[in-house]
Design an enzyme around this catalytic site. Structure first.
Site, PDB file in Angstrom:
ATOM      1  CB  SER A 107     -24.758   1.147  -8.274  1.00  0.00           C
ATOM      2  OG  SER A 107     -23.734   1.839  -7.899  1.00  0.00           O
ATOM      3  N   GLY A 108     -21.483  -0.119  -9.103  1.00  0.00           N
ATOM      4  CA  GLY A 108     -20.493  -0.835  -8.346  1.00  0.00           C
ATOM      5  C   GLY A 108     -20.160  -2.116  -9.121  1.00  0.00           C
ATOM      6  CB  THR A 112     -17.109   4.068 -14.244  1.00  0.00           C
ATOM      7  OG1 THR A 112     -18.424   4.296 -14.055  1.00  0.00           O
ATOM      8  CG2 THR A 112     -16.249   5.486 -14.524  1.00  0.00           C
ATOM      9  CG  ASN A 157     -18.687   2.552  -7.276  1.00  0.00           C
ATOM     10  OD1 ASN A 157     -17.594   2.437  -6.559  1.00  0.00           O
ATOM     11  ND2 ASN A 157     -18.958   2.337  -8.354  1.00  0.00           N
ATOM     12  CB  SER A 160     -21.451   5.340  -7.135  1.00  0.00           C
ATOM     13  OG  SER A 160     -22.588   5.087  -7.799  1.00  0.00           O
ATOM     14  CB  SER A 161     -21.052   7.172 -12.699  1.00  0.00           C
ATOM     15  OG  SER A 161     -20.115   6.385 -12.751  1.00  0.00           O
ATOM     16  N   GLY A 387     -26.888   1.647 -13.350  1.00  0.00           N
ATOM     17  CA  GLY A 387     -27.574   0.355 -13.750  1.00  0.00           C
ATOM     18  C   GLY A 387     -28.605   0.210 -13.131  1.00  0.00           C
ATOM     19  CD  GLU A 389     -29.116   3.124  -8.399  1.00  0.00           C
ATOM     20  OE1 GLU A 389     -30.095   3.832  -7.904  1.00  0.00           O
ATOM     21  OE2 GLU A 389     -28.050   3.783  -8.612  1.00  0.00           O
TER      22      GLU A 389
HETATM   23  N1  LIG Z   1     -11.461  -4.322 -14.028  1.00  0.00           N
HETATM   24  C1  LIG Z   1     -11.214  -3.812 -12.648  1.00  0.00           C
HETATM   25  N2  LIG Z   1     -10.176  -3.998 -12.102  1.00  0.00           N
HETATM   26  C2  LIG Z   1     -10.120  -3.710 -10.552  1.00  0.00           C
HETATM   27  N3  LIG Z   1     -10.931  -3.137  -9.835  1.00  0.00           N
HETATM   28  C3  LIG Z   1     -12.267  -2.785 -10.611  1.00  0.00           C
HETATM   29  C4  LIG Z   1     -12.413  -3.204 -11.827  1.00  0.00           C
HETATM   30  N4  LIG Z   1     -13.497  -2.885 -12.129  1.00  0.00           N
HETATM   31  C5  LIG Z   1     -14.287  -2.336 -11.178  1.00  0.00           C
HETATM   32  N5  LIG Z   1     -13.345  -2.370 -10.294  1.00  0.00           N
HETATM   33  C6  LIG Z   1     -13.378  -1.963  -8.810  1.00  0.00           C
HETATM   34  O1  LIG Z   1     -14.845  -1.482  -8.378  1.00  0.00           O
HETATM   35  C7  LIG Z   1     -15.066  -0.218  -8.091  1.00  0.00           C
HETATM   36  C8  LIG Z   1     -16.623   0.069  -8.797  1.00  0.00           C
HETATM   37  O2  LIG Z   1     -16.246   0.244 -10.081  1.00  0.00           O
HETATM   38  P1  LIG Z   1     -17.030   1.271 -10.987  1.00  0.00           P
HETATM   39  O3  LIG Z   1     -16.574   1.124 -12.576  1.00  0.00           O
HETATM   40  O4  LIG Z   1     -17.002   2.613 -10.701  1.00  0.00           O
HETATM   41  O5  LIG Z   1     -18.694   0.764 -11.067  1.00  0.00           O
HETATM   42  P2  LIG Z   1     -19.925   1.244 -11.761  1.00  0.00           P
HETATM   43  O6  LIG Z   1     -19.536   2.336 -12.711  1.00  0.00           O
HETATM   44  O7  LIG Z   1     -20.536   0.007 -12.444  1.00  0.00           O
HETATM   45  O8  LIG Z   1     -20.755   1.678 -10.778  1.00  0.00           O
HETATM   46  C9  LIG Z   1     -13.916   0.594  -8.710  1.00  0.00           C
HETATM   47  O9  LIG Z   1     -13.831   1.682  -8.055  1.00  0.00           O
HETATM   48  C10 LIG Z   1     -12.872  -0.354  -8.591  1.00  0.00           C
HETATM   49  O10 LIG Z   1     -12.475  -0.356  -7.221  1.00  0.00           O
HETATM   50 MG   LIG Z   2     -20.006   4.332 -12.527  1.00  0.00          MG
END
Ligand SMILES: Nc1ncnc2c1ncn2[C@@H]1O[C@H](COP(=O)(O)OP(=O)(O)O)[C@@H](O)[C@H]1O
Ligand SMILES: [Mg+2]
Length: 1108
Positions: A107-108, A112, A157, A160-161, A387, A389
């Site tokens: 997560s984070g 996404t 996050n 977070s999804s 992911g 956890e």
């Molecule tokens: N390629 C990227 N560039 C800039 N910031 C990113 C990038 N990927 C992730 N982040 C930052 O990290 C945070 C969490 O990403 P996210 O995709 O929501 O994580 P996950 O889906 O894996 O839980 C996003 O809100 C953003 O602020």
């Molecule tokens: Mg996500």
């Protein structure tokens, strides 16, 4: 020219972990850190992309970057997620292979975001057009809607999804998007009713409360204040960098683009509001006589509002919160609920309401984005799933999530290995078996139909009798005790008996990514996911189309006594489907890693990364990839890259690329065991070999650079020299031309000088000669002229003499003849005949003149000035006299026609002329005006009847005049009357007599020479009228008034002749003072009016405009 680049150019660390030398966990992490520190967040393991979350925006997702990576080979440029997306899209479009993009990580870690980057890249490079753009837009806009309802802020996050998402994007044969299908996996619905500390509920609740208009909130019976709602955690309601209100607008807009109807959006918002209301319903215990506790709703207001929102009858829902009906085959038993059961029922309803709403949203979006054609299509799946956890306390949700990750790891291993194997076979290279950890055994522990954990949990849930989490754990302890990956304190496996890190009510599973301790508490409940039938039936009865759809099992006509499938069962089934689906597609991996736990940029926590690298199995991934050959490359790019290392291949190899590479390798004496020739690629076993090749290439490039520099410098110098030479020739040619020109010009001017001298000399000589000739000619002429003159004068004298003589002869002859005639005729004539003839002639002339006058005499008008011209000079005197007599005669004739009145008028005019002509400038303008006398018609006008009757004599003149005020020079209107005896001044309005002056008291009148109407009446000193002083008046009919005064004064009895004094300065007696009235010529300032001003005690100044 296309620039040939390679992943190997400008590499920070190594861009592909497969090339890492030596390969160890430390070097692996060091490489990641090194690249991360240089903003290189992507690294490859073969075709797998490792993505580090930068936690800040990097300038590597621009349209320029998209163009850079478009249609380039995977290893051509430095590692990037776009390279993977491009590779996937191109093999889908060109090779007709369905693709899936598997994004994993905790997560984070950026899953996404990565999925969105892939989608936006594909949207940017695929076809364009109105229809296609609409589809793209709808696909992209489904994200904000799902994120609002399915994402939440967690400690890891901010966005977070909380659900798993798999999206199939469908393309036609050209690669244009047609539509898509989204599948969702297990929404973490427990979050609706309770959030861990530091986390908050799903975004949509906060977005609705902060972003909706007051009007909408009123309709939804909501209050903006978060603290009013039990389901909203307050400690982290506001999230840094997250603008809920703006996001609400984005979501509304996205819903509209995706195709939600306005009433659908309204229904969805009503449901969200209902969940919030539901959370506020509270219960209190009430004891019953049979000793049991029953629950009652504390405050029914929220219940009432919720029922109004959803169109549910309040009593029905109230009852559903108080009773539970169990239906068996034949009977129905109702039991009352106690307070904790009531709360359980309420939360279960809230969770169900929300999760079903979420599933409905996904279905609804799918309806909008589904492909419109039935034509065969290719599919690209993007999997963004929660992911792995590991929390301090892990429950059913983590168990399910981690199970899903196990399955994904399984498919990852299977597919990577399979792919590797397939490539070897394709390339005709011998396959050597590779040792790796296969997590199938863990999957089996969880999902085995007979004795898997999920199966046992289901068994417990369905088993009659008392079922608790403890009985479930007991069951696990007996059945899974022998399993290598299962650990529990009370299992039959004695080695855990003394393990104090394992509490009694927990079990631990050794996942591929690490050991996870699960607390058994809640497993049974969550798996059951029980919603009392009374509640679903109450919901079904709602007068709200959406709610009715969400609770189909509440339909009394379709009572199903069978238990609904458990959560675990459902999840296992959907994961199974997903896995089967993924297996049919060509996989592309993005493995996301989170560099730190603080959501901070620039921080790289080794231990955290190390942990992720371990459980993601990245090291194994590298090993598998390297087990056979570490590096492979198609022959063409390989030859292109290294051809400079061998004389035969440099600079051009004419034959097939493969042969070129063979020659190259032989020439470089690379040991044959270090590489193999595949059908289209060369396989290099050891990264060291590759790096030594690279090293030699670098060396060679330097030599080549020197060579190029040398040749270039030589070429440049030569070019320069040639240029100089060329310039020198041009310069000298120009100079020579210039010098010759100068010389020529000198010779030319010298010649001209010589020529001019010679020509001058010749000309002068000729001139002299000509002059001499001319003089000779002139002399001849002069002599001839003199001679001819003399001759002519002699002849003239002779002729004159001759003429004189002839004339003398004629005169003498005439005298002689006359004398002879007179002598002969004298006797025939009387002596006075000549005089008589003369007189007769004169008389005839005079007669003719006189008779002629009758017809030529002018008209009878006295002003006619014409007179005929005289015919003879001797008649001059007569002519003038005749003219005078005629004029007198016609004037007399004219006068004889006058009546008495006209005569008087003309007399007056005549008198006026005598007084004023050439003395006052006003006079000429008065000549043409008749003297009317009575301007006021005083005898006829009834207004002046009284005044008229007061007069003893006939009024000769009546007019309105201005009496000038002595103090300030302003005028006051007065009636001026003149009779035979006196002058009377009366008030204009009332007709009252103001002053009456007998004419004898008037001594003189003073006026100016100018065109004004001012006049002063001066009174005899000592007379009765003089007490008040003289009068200064002004009138438009000044000439007439003065003339009349003068005439009347002359005729009146005992009055002396009235003096008329015309001058521009006169004295007026005002009471005791004498004031001088002075007339000056003023500029025509205030129009043409005369202005009068008192200047001082002694001076009254009248300014008269100059008349043009
Ligand atoms: N390629 C990227 N560039 C800039 N910031 C990113 C990038 N990927 C992730 N982040 C930052 O990290 C945070 C969490 O990403 P996210 O995709 O929501 O994580 P996950 O889906 O894996 O839980 C996003 O809100 C953003 O602020
Ligand atoms: Mg996500």
């Amino acid at each position: 020219m296309e620039v040939k680049t390679s992943l190997l150019d400008n590499m920070i660390g190594v861009g592909d972990m497969v090339l890492l030398e030596p390969l160890s966990e430390d070097s692996f992490i060091e490489n990641l850190r090194n690249r991360f520190d240089h903003n290189e967040i992507y690294t490859y393991i073969g075709s797998v992309v490792i993505s580090m979350n930068p936690y800040r925006s990097l300038p590597i997702f621009t349209p320029d970057k998209v163009e850079e990576y478009r249609n380039r080979n995977f290893y051509e440029l430095s590692p990037h997620i776009y390279a993977l997306a491009d590779e996937a899209y191109r093999s889908l479009r060109d090779q007709d292979k369905d693709q899936c993009i598997l994004i994993t990580g905790e997560s984070g870690a950026g899953k996404t975001e990565a999925s969105k980057l892939v989608m936006s890249y594909v949207a940017a490079v695929c076809g364009k057009g109105q229809e296609v753009n609409k589809v793209k837009e709808q696909l992209l806009q489904s994200n904000p809607v799902l994120e609002a309802f399915g994402n939440a802020k967690t400690v890891r996050n901010d966005n977070s999804s909380r659900f798993g998402k798999y999206m199939d994007i469908e393309f036609d044969f050209k690669g244009d998007p047609l539509g898509g299908v989204i599948s969702n996996y297990l929404l973490e619905k427990s979050r609706v009713v309770k959030q861990p500390r530091g986390e908050r509920n799903f975004h949509v609740f906060y977005q609705l409360l902060s972003g909706a208009s007051d009007d909408t909130l009123k309709k939804l019976k909501l209050d903006r204040d978060f603290s009013k709602y039990n389901y909203l955690s307050l400690d982290s309601a506001a999230v840094n960098g997250l603008d809920d209100a703006a996001n609400f607008r984005t979501v509304r807009n996205a819903m509209q683009i995706v195709g939600f109807m306005e009433d659908e959006v309204q229904s969805v918002l009503e449901l969200v509001a209902a969940v919030l209301k539901l959370g506020n319903i509270e219960f209190k215990p009430e004891s019953r006589c049979n000793g049991t506790d029953e629950s009652r709703i504390k405050d029914k207001n929220d219940l009432k509002e919720m029922c109004e929102l959803l169109g549910i009858e309040q009593s029905v829902l109230e009852r559903a919160f108080s009773y539970r009906t169990v239906e068996a085959k034949l009977e129905k038993v109702s039991t009352t609920l106690n307070v904790s059961q009531a709360y359980y029922a309420r939360d279960a309803l809230a969770k169900n309401l929300y999760s079903r709403l979420f599933s409905w949203l996904v279905t609804r979006i799918n309806e909008s984005i589904k492909a419109q054609t039935k034509a065969r299509h290719k599919v690209m799946g993007v999997l963004d799933i929660y992911g792995f956890e590991i929390f301090e306390e892990n429950s059913f949700e983590q168990f399910i999530i981690n199970y899903c990750n196990e399955k994904l790891q399984q498919i990852f291993i299977e597919l990577t290995l399979r792919e590797e194997q397939e490539e070897y076979i394709r390339e005709g290279i011998e396959w050597t078996n590779i040792e790796y950890f296969n997590n199938a055994i863990i999957c089996d522990l969880i999902e085995n139909h007979q004795n898997g954990i999920l199966a046992m949990l289901d068994e417990e849930c369905l088993r009659p009798g008392t079922v608790t989490d403890e009985t479930f754990l007991d069951k696990l302890n007996t059945i899974c005790a022998e399993h290598q990956h299962f650990e529990s304190r009370l299992s039959k496996n004695s080695k855990f008996l003394t393990d104090h890190s394992l509490p009694h009510n927990c079990f631990r599973i050794q996942h591929y990514a690490g050991k996870v301790l699960y607390r058994a508490e809640g497993f049974v409940d969550k798996n059951n996911d029980l919603l009392y039938r009374d509640l679903s039936q109450a919901m079904y009865k709602a007068n709200h189309s959406l709610i009715k759809q969400l609770f189909p099992e509440g339909n009394p006509a379709k009572v199903n006594l069978k238990r609904p499938p458990t959560a675990g069962f459902q999840f296992k089934a959907s994961v199974g489907t997903l896995m089967r689906n993924l297996q049919t597609k060509n996989p592309n991996y993005i493995r996301c890693i989170k560099p730190n736990d603080k959501k901070a940029s620039h921080i790289f926590t080794d231990s955290l990364v190390c942990h992720q690298v371990r459980y993601l199995g990245l090291m194994e991934n590298v090993r598998v990839r390297r087990a056979g050959y570490a590096f492979r490359q198609a022959y063409e790019p390989c030859l292109e890259r290294y051809k400079m290392l061998c004389k035969q291949t440099w600079p051009h190899w004419r034959g097939p690329a493969r042969e070129g590479v063979e020659v190259l390798m032989a020439d470089l004496q690379v040991p044959t065991e270090e590489f193999s020739y595949g059908r289209s690629k060369i396989f290099i076993r050891n990264p060291r070999t590759l790096f030594s090749l690279e090293e030699r290439r670098r060396q060679c490039l330097q030599d080549l650079a020197t060579l190029i520099q040398k040749i270039y410098r030589g070429w440049k110098c030569r070019c320069h020299f040639l240029l100089l030479k060329k310039s020198q020739i041009v310069v000298s040619a120009w100079y020579r031309r210039y010098a010759q020109q100068k010389k020529y010009q000198k010779i030319k001017s010298a010649t001209t000088v010589v020529q001019s001298y010679t020509r001058g000399w010749q000309a002068r000589k000729l001139l002299r000669e000509l002059k001499y000739q001319k003089r000779c000619k002139e002399a001849v002429t002069t002599i001839a002229a003199f001679w001819h003159g003399t001759q002519a004068r002699r002849e003239l004298r002779r002729l004159k003499e001759e003429a004189r003589r002839k004339h003398a002869v004629a005169v003498i002859w005439a005298y002689w003849q006359g004398l002879k005639v007179r002598r002969e005729y004298r006797k025939f004539f009387r002596a006075n005949a000549g005089k008589k003839i003369y007189n007769f002639t004169i008389q005839r002339i005079i007669q003719k003149y006189m008779l002629g006058m009758k017809s030529t005499a002018p008209s009878m008008s006295p002003i006619d000035k014409s007179w005929p011209a005289r015919p003879y000079r001797f008649l001059d005197g007569v002519h003038t006299e005749l003219r005078r007599i005629f004029h007198h005669w016609r004037c007399k004739k004219y006068r004889s026609q006058f009546t008495e009145e006209t005569k008087a008028v003309y007399e007056e005019k005549l008198e006026a002329s005598e007084i004023f002509k050439d003395k006052k400038a006003l006079y000429p303008s008065s000549v043409s005006q008749p003297f009317k006398g009575d301007y006021l018609e005083i005898s006829k006008n009834p207004k002046y009847q009284k005044l008229n009757s007061a007069m003893d004599e006939k009024v000769l003149l009546a007019d309105v005049v201005n009496k000038i005020n002595r103090a300030n020079g302003k005028g006051t209107a007065r009636i001026f009357l003149l009779t035979k005896n006196s002058v009377v001044l009366a008030d204009q309005k009332t007709g009252q007599v103001k002053a009456s002056v007998p004419l004898p008291d008037l001594t003189s009148v003073s006026v100016s020479t100018q065109s004004d109407g001012f006049f002063a009446l001066k009174l005899k000193e000592g007379s009765a009228s003089a007490i008040k002083g003289d009068f200064l008046l002004s009138s438009e009919h000044l000439i007439e008034i003065i003339t009349k005064l003068h005439r009347t004064g002359a005729t009146a009895a005992d009055s002396e002749q009235l003096n008329i004094d015309i001058s521009d300065e006169f004295l007026v007696q005002f009471k005791h003072d004498k004031v001088c009235v002075k007339f000056i010529q003023g500029a025509p300032k205030n129009g043409n009016s005369v202005s009068c001003k008192r200047k001082n005690n002694r001076l009254l100044e009248v300014s008269v405009p100059t008349t043009a």
